[in-house]
Design a protein around this motif. Structure first.
Motif, PDB file in Angstrom:
ATOM      1  N   ALA A  95     -18.027  15.933  69.107  1.00 56.70           N
ATOM      2  CA  ALA A  95     -18.897  15.480  68.018  1.00 56.70           C
ATOM      3  C   ALA A  95     -19.637  14.215  68.438  1.00 56.70           C
ATOM      4  N   GLN A  96     -20.910  14.195  68.196  1.00 61.60           N
ATOM      5  CA  GLN A  96     -21.740  13.067  68.577  1.00 61.60           C
ATOM      6  C   GLN A  96     -22.427  12.479  67.355  1.00 61.60           C
ATOM      7  N   LEU A  97     -22.539  11.165  67.340  1.00 58.10           N
ATOM      8  CA  LEU A  97     -23.349  10.527  66.308  1.00 58.10           C
ATOM      9  C   LEU A  97     -24.800  10.886  66.590  1.00 58.10           C
ATOM     10  N   ASN A  98     -25.604  11.001  65.544  1.00 60.73           N
ATOM     11  CA  ASN A  98     -26.974  11.463  65.760  1.00 60.73           C
ATOM     12  C   ASN A  98     -27.995  10.339  65.917  1.00 60.73           C
ATOM     13  N   GLY A  99     -27.567   9.079  65.815  1.00 58.61           N
ATOM     14  CA  GLY A  99     -28.489   7.970  66.028  1.00 58.61           C
ATOM     15  C   GLY A  99     -29.310   7.586  64.807  1.00 58.61           C
ATOM     16  N   ARG A 100     -29.258   8.389  63.761  1.00 58.13           N
ATOM     17  CA  ARG A 100     -29.998   8.095  62.527  1.00 58.13           C
ATOM     18  C   ARG A 100     -29.000   7.720  61.435  1.00 58.13           C
ATOM     19  N   HIS A 101     -29.518   7.104  60.381  1.00 60.82           N
ATOM     20  CA  HIS A 101     -28.621   6.750  59.278  1.00 60.82           C
ATOM     21  C   HIS A 101     -27.998   8.014  58.690  1.00 60.82           C
ATOM     22  N   MET A 102     -26.847   7.826  58.097  1.00 57.74           N
ATOM     23  CA  MET A 102     -26.147   8.942  57.473  1.00 57.74           C
ATOM     24  C   MET A 102     -26.926   9.382  56.235  1.00 57.74           C
ATOM     25  N   GLU A 103     -27.190  10.659  56.141  1.00 57.91           N
ATOM     26  CA  GLU A 103     -27.901  11.187  54.977  1.00 57.91           C
ATOM     27  C   GLU A 103     -26.988  11.130  53.756  1.00 57.91           C
ATOM     28  N   TYR A 104     -27.602  11.052  52.585  1.00 58.86           N
ATOM     29  CA  TYR A 104     -26.828  10.894  51.356  1.00 58.86           C
ATOM     30  C   TYR A 104     -25.779  11.996  51.143  1.00 58.86           C
ATOM     31  N   PRO A 105     -26.116  13.277  51.323  1.00 60.68           N
ATOM     32  CA  PRO A 105     -25.080  14.303  51.094  1.00 60.68           C
ATOM     33  C   PRO A 105     -23.855  14.123  51.992  1.00 60.68           C
ATOM     34  N   GLN A 106     -24.078  13.739  53.241  1.00 60.18           N
ATOM     35  CA  GLN A 106     -22.951  13.526  54.145  1.00 60.18           C
ATOM     36  C   GLN A 106     -22.159  12.290  53.728  1.00 60.18           C
ATOM     37  N   CYS A 107     -22.844  11.246  53.317  1.00 60.29           N
ATOM     38  CA  CYS A 107     -22.175  10.036  52.842  1.00 60.29           C
ATOM     39  C   CYS A 107     -21.303  10.360  51.628  1.00 60.29           C
ATOM     40  N   ARG A 108     -21.868  11.087  50.680  1.00 58.48           N
ATOM     41  CA  ARG A 108     -21.119  11.451  49.470  1.00 58.48           C
ATOM     42  C   ARG A 108     -19.888  12.290  49.826  1.00 58.48           C
ATOM     43  N   ARG A 109     -20.052  13.248  50.746  1.00 56.87           N
ATOM     44  CA  ARG A 109     -18.909  14.074  51.170  1.00 56.87           C
ATOM     45  C   ARG A 109     -17.811  13.216  51.786  1.00 56.87           C
ATOM     46  N   GLU A 110     -18.191  12.271  52.630  1.00 58.00           N
ATOM     47  CA  GLU A 110     -17.195  11.419  53.286  1.00 58.00           C
ATOM     48  C   GLU A 110     -16.475  10.530  52.276  1.00 58.00           C
ATOM     49  N   VAL A 111     -17.212  10.001  51.314  1.00 62.10           N
ATOM     50  CA  VAL A 111     -16.588   9.193  50.261  1.00 62.10           C
ATOM     51  C   VAL A 111     -15.611  10.054  49.470  1.00 62.10           C
ATOM     52  N   HIS A 112     -16.028  11.261  49.120  1.00 55.29           N
ATOM     53  CA  HIS A 112     -15.153  12.155  48.357  1.00 55.29           C
ATOM     54  C   HIS A 112     -13.908  12.533  49.156  1.00 55.29           C
ATOM     55  N   LYS A 113     -14.069  12.821  50.446  1.00 55.97           N
ATOM     56  CA  LYS A 113     -12.901  13.155  51.279  1.00 55.97           C
ATOM     57  C   LYS A 113     -11.921  11.984  51.324  1.00 55.97           C
ATOM     58  N   PHE A 114     -12.461  10.784  51.498  1.00 52.71           N
ATOM     59  CA  PHE A 114     -11.615   9.592  51.531  1.00 52.71           C
ATOM     60  C   PHE A 114     -10.854   9.442  50.215  1.00 52.71           C
ATOM     61  N   LEU A 115     -11.544   9.605  49.101  1.00 49.17           N
ATOM     62  CA  LEU A 115     -10.903   9.451  47.795  1.00 49.17           C
ATOM     63  C   LEU A 115      -9.875  10.547  47.536  1.00 49.17           C
ATOM     64  N   GLN A 116     -10.127  11.751  48.020  1.00 49.74           N
ATOM     65  CA  GLN A 116      -9.133  12.824  47.885  1.00 49.74           C
ATOM     66  C   GLN A 116      -7.851  12.453  48.625  1.00 49.74           C
ATOM     67  N   ARG A 117      -8.000  11.973  49.867  1.00 48.40           N
ATOM     68  CA  ARG A 117      -6.824  11.582  50.657  1.00 48.40           C
ATOM     69  C   ARG A 117      -6.093  10.419  49.995  1.00 48.40           C
ATOM     70  N   THR A 118      -6.843   9.477  49.462  1.00 50.07           N
ATOM     71  CA  THR A 118      -6.256   8.270  48.896  1.00 50.07           C
ATOM     72  C   THR A 118      -5.576   8.521  47.559  1.00 50.07           C
ATOM     73  N   THR A 119      -6.206   9.325  46.710  1.00 45.13           N
ATOM     74  CA  THR A 119      -5.691   9.519  45.352  1.00 45.13           C
ATOM     75  C   THR A 119      -4.832  10.763  45.192  1.00 45.13           C
ATOM     76  N   GLY A 120      -4.983  11.726  46.098  1.00 44.54           N
ATOM     77  CA  GLY A 120      -4.265  12.988  45.957  1.00 44.54           C
ATOM     78  C   GLY A 120      -4.905  13.923  44.937  1.00 44.54           C
ATOM     79  N   MET A 121      -6.074  13.552  44.433  1.00 42.36           N
ATOM     80  CA  MET A 121      -6.766  14.382  43.447  1.00 42.36           C
ATOM     81  C   MET A 121      -7.478  15.541  44.146  1.00 42.36           C
TER      82      MET A 121
END
Length: 184
Positions: A95-121
């Motif tokens: 996996a490679q970083l693409n050199g551009r800022h993270m697009e909003y849908p990907q940012c939202r997915r990553e935040v949601h994944k983090f919160l799922q792991r953290t909260t167990g929801m």
């Protein structure tokens, strides 16, 4: 990313302007010059200060340092970059970083994944309850009780007190104190 957005009260659009070259690390903190920010009336940019924490695994400063080091980032590139999610899923070592800022849908997915792991929801519960703006308001709610309002407002780059107050969630007991004061 999540810790930096939370502790820096960053909007998604702020995150797009965190350039590696403009992030400086110090023994006690990091400073990130945002070249653009929603309320930057003088177009001078805005420095976000984030204190170094005591736990390396949760400290946003240590995590940013590790990201820059491991990804070998330098120069005028986005600190929070997007990546090829398919490659990361099926070939994580490629996996490679693409050199551009993270697009909003990907940012939202990553935040949601983090919160799922953290909260167990579940994914559905997390999506219903939180978005990227939740990080800004979550950090703001915690800090508002511990620092002067002037510093709080400056850190969040809010130009009016009424704008800043919208990001502070009062606990139930505090809200109930209003009607308790009525003495009925």
């Amino acid at each position: 990313m999540v810790g930096t957005m939370w502790s820096g009260f960053l909007r998604y659009k702020d995150m797009k302007f965190v350039w590696v070259e403009l992030v400086n690390f110090f023994p006690t903190h990091m400073e990130a010059l945002l070249t653009e920010r929603k309320n930057d009336q003088f177009r001078e940019g805005d420095v976000v200060y984030i204190a170094r924490g005591t736990r390396r695994d949760t400290c946003p400063v240590a995590l940013c340092e590790a990201l820059i080091s491991r990804a070998r980032l330098s120069g005028l590139v986005n600190l929070f970059q997007g990546w090829d999610g398919r490659a990361a899923r099926f070939r994580p070592l490629e996996a490679q970083l693409n050199g551009r800022h993270m697009e909003y849908p990907q940012c939202r997915r990553e935040v949601h994944k983090f919160l799922q792991r953290t909260t167990g929801m579940s994914e559905a519960e997390v999506q219903k309850k939180w978005g990227t703006q939740s990080l800004r308001s979550g950090g703001a709610t915690v800090a508002a009780r511990k620092v002067s309002f002037r510093l709080f407002q400056q850190h969040g780059a809010w130009h009016t007190a009424s704008s800043a107050h919208r990001y502070i969630l009062d606990p139930t007991e505090t809200r109930l104190s209003v009607t308790r004061a009525l003495g009925y």
